[in-house]
Design a protein around this motif. Structure first.
Motif, short mmCIF file in Angstrom:
data_model
loop_
_atom_site.label_atom_id
_atom_site.label_comp_id
_atom_site.label_asym_id
_atom_site.label_seq_id
_atom_site.Cartn_x
_atom_site.Cartn_y
_atom_site.Cartn_z
N ASN A 57 -25.99 -6.57 6.98
CA ASN A 57 -26.00 -5.83 5.72
C ASN A 57 -25.36 -4.46 5.93
N ILE A 58 -24.55 -4.04 4.97
CA ILE A 58 -24.00 -2.68 5.01
C ILE A 58 -25.08 -1.73 4.50
N THR A 59 -25.41 -0.72 5.31
CA THR A 59 -26.48 0.20 4.94
C THR A 59 -25.98 1.60 4.58
N LYS A 60 -24.76 1.93 5.02
CA LYS A 60 -24.26 3.28 4.76
C LYS A 60 -22.73 3.29 4.76
N LEU A 61 -22.16 4.02 3.79
CA LEU A 61 -20.72 4.27 3.78
C LEU A 61 -20.47 5.63 4.42
N LEU A 62 -19.61 5.69 5.42
CA LEU A 62 -19.28 6.96 6.05
C LEU A 62 -18.22 7.68 5.20
N PRO A 63 -18.12 9.01 5.32
CA PRO A 63 -17.19 9.77 4.47
C PRO A 63 -15.76 9.24 4.54
N ARG A 64 -15.11 9.22 3.36
CA ARG A 64 -13.74 8.71 3.27
C ARG A 64 -12.72 9.83 3.43
N LYS A 65 -11.63 9.52 4.11
CA LYS A 65 -10.50 10.44 4.19
C LYS A 65 -9.78 10.51 2.85
N ASN A 66 -9.60 9.35 2.23
CA ASN A 66 -9.01 9.25 0.90
C ASN A 66 -9.37 7.89 0.32
N GLU A 67 -9.00 7.69 -0.93
CA GLU A 67 -9.31 6.44 -1.61
C GLU A 67 -8.21 6.14 -2.61
N LEU A 68 -7.64 4.97 -2.52
CA LEU A 68 -6.64 4.53 -3.48
C LEU A 68 -7.30 3.62 -4.51
N ILE A 69 -6.79 3.68 -5.73
CA ILE A 69 -7.36 2.87 -6.81
C ILE A 69 -6.66 1.52 -6.90
N ARG A 70 -5.35 1.55 -6.93
CA ARG A 70 -4.55 0.32 -6.95
C ARG A 70 -3.47 0.45 -5.90
N PRO A 71 -3.61 -0.20 -4.77
CA PRO A 71 -4.67 -1.10 -4.34
C PRO A 71 -5.95 -0.34 -3.99
N ALA A 72 -7.09 -1.00 -4.14
CA ALA A 72 -8.39 -0.38 -3.88
C ALA A 72 -8.69 -0.42 -2.39
N VAL A 73 -8.26 0.62 -1.68
CA VAL A 73 -8.47 0.71 -0.24
C VAL A 73 -8.81 2.15 0.12
N ALA A 74 -9.36 2.35 1.32
CA ALA A 74 -9.79 3.68 1.74
C ALA A 74 -9.25 4.02 3.12
N ASN A 75 -9.20 5.32 3.40
CA ASN A 75 -8.86 5.85 4.73
C ASN A 75 -7.45 5.47 5.18
N VAL A 76 -6.47 5.79 4.33
CA VAL A 76 -5.08 5.43 4.59
C VAL A 76 -4.33 6.62 5.20
N ASP A 77 -3.57 6.37 6.27
CA ASP A 77 -2.71 7.40 6.87
C ASP A 77 -1.33 7.41 6.25
N LEU A 78 -0.84 6.23 5.88
CA LEU A 78 0.54 6.10 5.44
C LEU A 78 0.67 4.91 4.51
N ALA A 79 1.43 5.08 3.44
CA ALA A 79 1.73 3.96 2.54
C ALA A 79 3.17 3.52 2.78
N LEU A 80 3.36 2.23 2.91
CA LEU A 80 4.70 1.66 3.02
C LEU A 80 4.91 0.79 1.79
N VAL A 81 5.80 1.23 0.90
CA VAL A 81 6.05 0.46 -0.31
C VAL A 81 7.34 -0.33 -0.11
N VAL A 82 7.25 -1.63 -0.31
CA VAL A 82 8.36 -2.54 -0.02
C VAL A 82 8.95 -3.08 -1.31
N PHE A 83 10.26 -2.93 -1.46
CA PHE A 83 11.00 -3.54 -2.56
C PHE A 83 12.17 -4.30 -1.96
N ALA A 84 12.54 -5.41 -2.57
CA ALA A 84 13.76 -6.10 -2.16
C ALA A 84 14.95 -5.31 -2.69
N ILE A 85 16.00 -5.23 -1.88
CA ILE A 85 17.21 -4.53 -2.33
C ILE A 85 18.06 -5.45 -3.22
#
Length: 292
Positions: A57-85
């Protein structure tokens, strides 16, 4: 015991611990009472309820560095956005919306144009001219001939990365090239609509070695940035900053005002006209969203 959530699906959270064990966990009711929802990427404390079956069972969430909404993820150092050329051609309005979101979240972003084996040097230079002056690192990759893959591996080493982009741009193929293993179904491109099938349906982390984590996220076809006031949108275009205090009117939003230094810079070619046209479209979208 502490660990990191590496997958969340159907109410279950899979937590990877320092001992390199993967526990299937549920979040205790206390999180619902506090309106907290664990996210992929969260560092958490867990109680073990069955060591043999690796359940807890998860009992505690530790402090987040950051939080993204879409996509819903936490603690990101770098975003890599990929598009086809090409196949499909990149939707630069969609790309700019993603960049605005990352600027708003204060997450450094690298742009990756994939499938460069299917395009021309002229196209590559055109995209460089749009985004490099804005301060973004732009990579050009091909999983067909391996171009750019080694550079990408070097950039992401030791970081927690979010991979994002529309469906059908080759995200899964890039991940497979980085990991040297077929970890995901790459799917087929739907020739009828020129988009990819949604081969990734939930956010998930893959670990490379001991210090690199990669979030792969479901492909997106739309992005909305309703939390940003249209009058503040200009602050999320880094290349606009040098002209902020040069306009005739204080608080110029660079749309209809006379004596706008940014518009003069666009006419002289100092700032990308493509980026500016997307800026105006996003500005109007944000403005209209406030009416409803």
């Amino acid at each position: 015991m502490q660990g990191k959530i590496v997958k969340g699906i159907a109410g279950f959270y899979y937590v990877n611990t320092k001992e390199d064990k993967l526990y299937e966990c549920k979040a205790k009711g206390v999180f619902r009472n506090k309106s907290q929802k664990p996210l992929v990427g969260d560092n958490v404390c867990i109680d073990i309820i069955d060591e043999e079956e690796l359940k807890g069972n998860i009992t505690k969430l530790l402090p987040r560095k950051n939080e993204l909404i879409r996509p819903a993820v936490a603690n990101v150092d770098l975003a890599l956005v990929v598009f086809a050329i090409s196949n499909p051609k990149p939707n630069l309005n969609l790309l700019d919306k993603f960049l605005v979101m990352m600027e708003y979240m204060d997450v450094k972003t690298i742009i990756c144009f994939n499938k460069v084996d299917e395009t021309t040097k002229s196209d590559i230079e055109d995209y460089k001219k749009i985004y490099e002056p804005a301060g973004y690192k732009v990579l050009f990759t091909s999983t067909y001939n391996g171009e750019g893959i080694d550079e990408l591996k070097s950039i992401i080493k030791g970081k927690t990365i979010v991979f994002a982009g529309p469906s059908g741009v080759g995200k899964s193929s890039i991940l497979n090239s980085i990991m040297d293993d077929e970890l995901m179904d790459t799917g087929e491109i739907s020739k009828k609509i020129g988009r990819g099938k949604h081969t990734t349906r939930h956010s998930e982390i893959f670990r490379l070695g001991h210090d690199t984590y990669i979030f792969d996220t479901p492909g997106f076809s739309t992005i909305f940035v309703p939390q940003i006031d249209e009058n503040n949108l200009r602050f999320y275009y880094p290349e606009f900053a040098p002209y902020e205090n040069q306009c005739k009117y204080n608080g110029c939003v660079h749309v209809n005002e006379p004596g706008c230094a940014l518009k003069e810079a666009i006419e002289s070619g100092e700032v990308s006209k493509v980026r500016y046209e997307n800026y105006k479209e996003i500005f109007e979208e944000l403005k209209n969203n406030k009416k409803y």
